[in-house]
Structure formats: C-alpha cells, structure tokens
Design a protein around this motif. Structure first.
Motif: not given
Length: 321
Positions: A19, A57, A99, A133, A159-160, A181, A184, A250, A300
C-alpha cells in the motif's frame, strides 16, 4: 512427560500487497506498507511465518458523517475537515493508513463532483504521509466517474481503491491499472463469488499482488461466527495453493460495529448494559479481535479508544512468536 505438539504443514501462503508509494517508488508517501504474506493461520507462529502484522486504517469521511452521537462526541470537531481529521488519526490516534469514504459524492446527498472528490483526496495526501485507501459513495454510476478522477489525479500514489463487485468491476479495474493503484474486491460472504470475482479481475491483467479481498462482515452479535467461518475457509484455501483466494483481507469493522444498538444506545434506555462511553469502543474492539483471528489484514476502524485497544492486542499476539 513431554507433550509433542502436532503441527500442520501448508503447501502455500497468502500473497502480499503493498500500500502506498514512496518517492523512490513514484509517489509521495513517507512509507509504503506491506500486508499479507502469512504462511500459517493467524498467529500460529509455531506452524509458519506471519511476516506482516495486521494494520489499522482509520476512517475519514469527506462530509460530516451522520454517525451515532456518542462516537461523534469523542471524535470532536475535526470531523468537519477531512484533512485535519486524517492528520489527527495519524499523529494522535496511531492510524497506520487512512480509509477515505467519499460519501459526499452521493447524488441524493451533497452530490459533490468528481473534481471535488479528487481534491479532497489530494488534500488528505498533502496532510498525511501514510498510504490511503479510498472508496466511493455506493452509487454505482456516480462512483464510476468519481473513482476514475481520483485514480487519475493521484496516479503513482498506489492507493487502494474500492470497491469492485461481481456485477460492477470493469471501470474500477481500468482506473486502477491506468493510475498504478491496487483494488478492493468485495464479495457477499460467499467463497465462490469471491474466487470468481478475483478471476474476472485478473483476466483484465490486474496482478494478484494488487488485489485485496473484502469478504463483507457482520459486527459482534450479528452473525460474526458465520463471517469467521467464511474468512477461515478463504485462508485455508490460500494455504492449500488456491491462488484466487490468496489475497490479503480488509474488513470494515467500524461501519459494522457502530450499526449495533449495543454500541450506541444510551444508558437511560438500557441501564443494564453499562456505561455507553466504554461500551461503544469495547464493541468495536471486540469485533476487531474476532476478525483478526479470522485472518483480517486491514481493519477499518472509527473510535480512537477501540484503535488503541486493538493495536495493543495485535502487538501482544505478534510478541508470542
């Protein structure tokens, strides 16, 4: 008499995903963070390596969220400024990554333009140096435009971005590939759909080491046992060489935990449930504790006290190596 411990032997391991991108990697982050890589079930250090600990996150929303009053009170006025909120998450509350939820893009809400959303992401990138994220508002048509613009404006930052689902993944995959990037991939607590979605995404030439699985979860008291069983099945598949299940996971702990009445209901209404100021963060922390045992790599979260409790718990689990 000595007791001999029986150890499982696994044929493979979970893949790793990086990440963020540092200056040397083409971005502006001070650090990039690797998640995944486990060669055993969670924290079974005597059976295999777990090179990267689960990370936290903290969630930041681009508009003032309509979260429970008890949670909002503890977060304070920073919720009115996403960049300041992110900065406080990192510097005071110890978030590993941020996030960012672009809820303000919702056409039935603030209806922010893709350009406004991209500017918010760039403001947060300027305010903190950790990886980000970023997810959209949930309106599929609007998110296509918003995430494409975010991917373009933040190209090179690794980025995610989320979320890709079975019926809607192509535009996000294209945006991720174009901007360098990661993505998800979300599936509704279904191993077969999870695997099929990852196959579809990789068929668009997205490398497996840029995919993170969101298995969808439930909070404590609302079906978390079933969630755990699905996550464990995924981990077992990965350790048995199924490459389409071998991505880090995640989980949206804060979203699910604070939906539970037990987390936010007042003491006046439920005096037998104890002090709300302690009960809410505890509900989120306990949800986290269960999910990291299921194999979660990225948690998160929302409440600072829950974050502190979870970080301490992870540290203790990793010290047992």
């Amino acid at each position: 008499m000595a007791v001999q411990l029986l150890k499982e032997r696994y044929a493979s391991q979970v893949g790793s995903v990086v990440l963020g991108a540092t200056k040397e990697q083409g971005g502006t982050r001070s650090v990039s963070i690797t998640v995944g890589g486990e060669a055993t079930l969670p924290f079974q250090h005597y059976e295999g390596s777990m090179p990267n600990r689960p990370i936290i996150a903290m969630e930041v929303v681009d508009i003032e969220p309509s979260w429970p009053e008890a949670l909002m009170k503890d977060l304070g006025d920073v919720v009115k400024d996403p960049a300041l909120w992110a900065k406080k998450c990192v510097e005071e509350w110890g978030a590993d990554v941020i996030y960012v939820a672009l809820d303000g893009a919702d056409p039935d809400g603030a209806n922010k333009s893709p350009e406004e959303c991209a500017k918010t992401v760039k403001d947060i990138l300027a305010a903190v140096s950790v990886p980000l994220i970023v997810v959209g508002c949930g309106d599929l048509e609007k998110d296509h435009d918003v995430m494409a613009k975010v991917a373009e404006e933040a190209a090179g930052e690794n980025l995610l971005l989320g979320v890709a689902e079975q019926e809607d993944y192509k535009s996000l995959v294209a945006a991720c590939l174009g901007g360098g990037h990661s993505i998800i991939a979300r599936s509704p607590l279904d191993i077969n759909i999870c695997k099929q979605l990852n196959i579809l995404i990789t068929e668009m030439n997205m490398p497996t080491d840029r995919i993170v699985i969101d298995p969808m979860i439930a909070g404590l008291g609302y079906g978390i046992e079933y969630v755990y069983s699905i996550m464990e099945r995924g981990r077992m598949g990965a350790l048995q060489s199924d490459k389409m299940l071998a991505m880090p996971m995640i989980v949206t702990v804060g979203f699910e935990a604070w939906r539970a009445k037990e987390a936010w209901a007042s003491e006046e209404d439920f005096p037998q449930w104890g002090i709300q100021a302690e009960r809410g963060p505890a509900w989120e922390a306990m949800t986290s504790a269960a999910l990291i045992q299921g194999g979660a790599d990225i948690l998160c979260m929302r409440h600072p006290q829950a974050v502190q409790a979870t970080k301490k718990h992870i540290e203790q689990l990793m010290e047992t190596k």
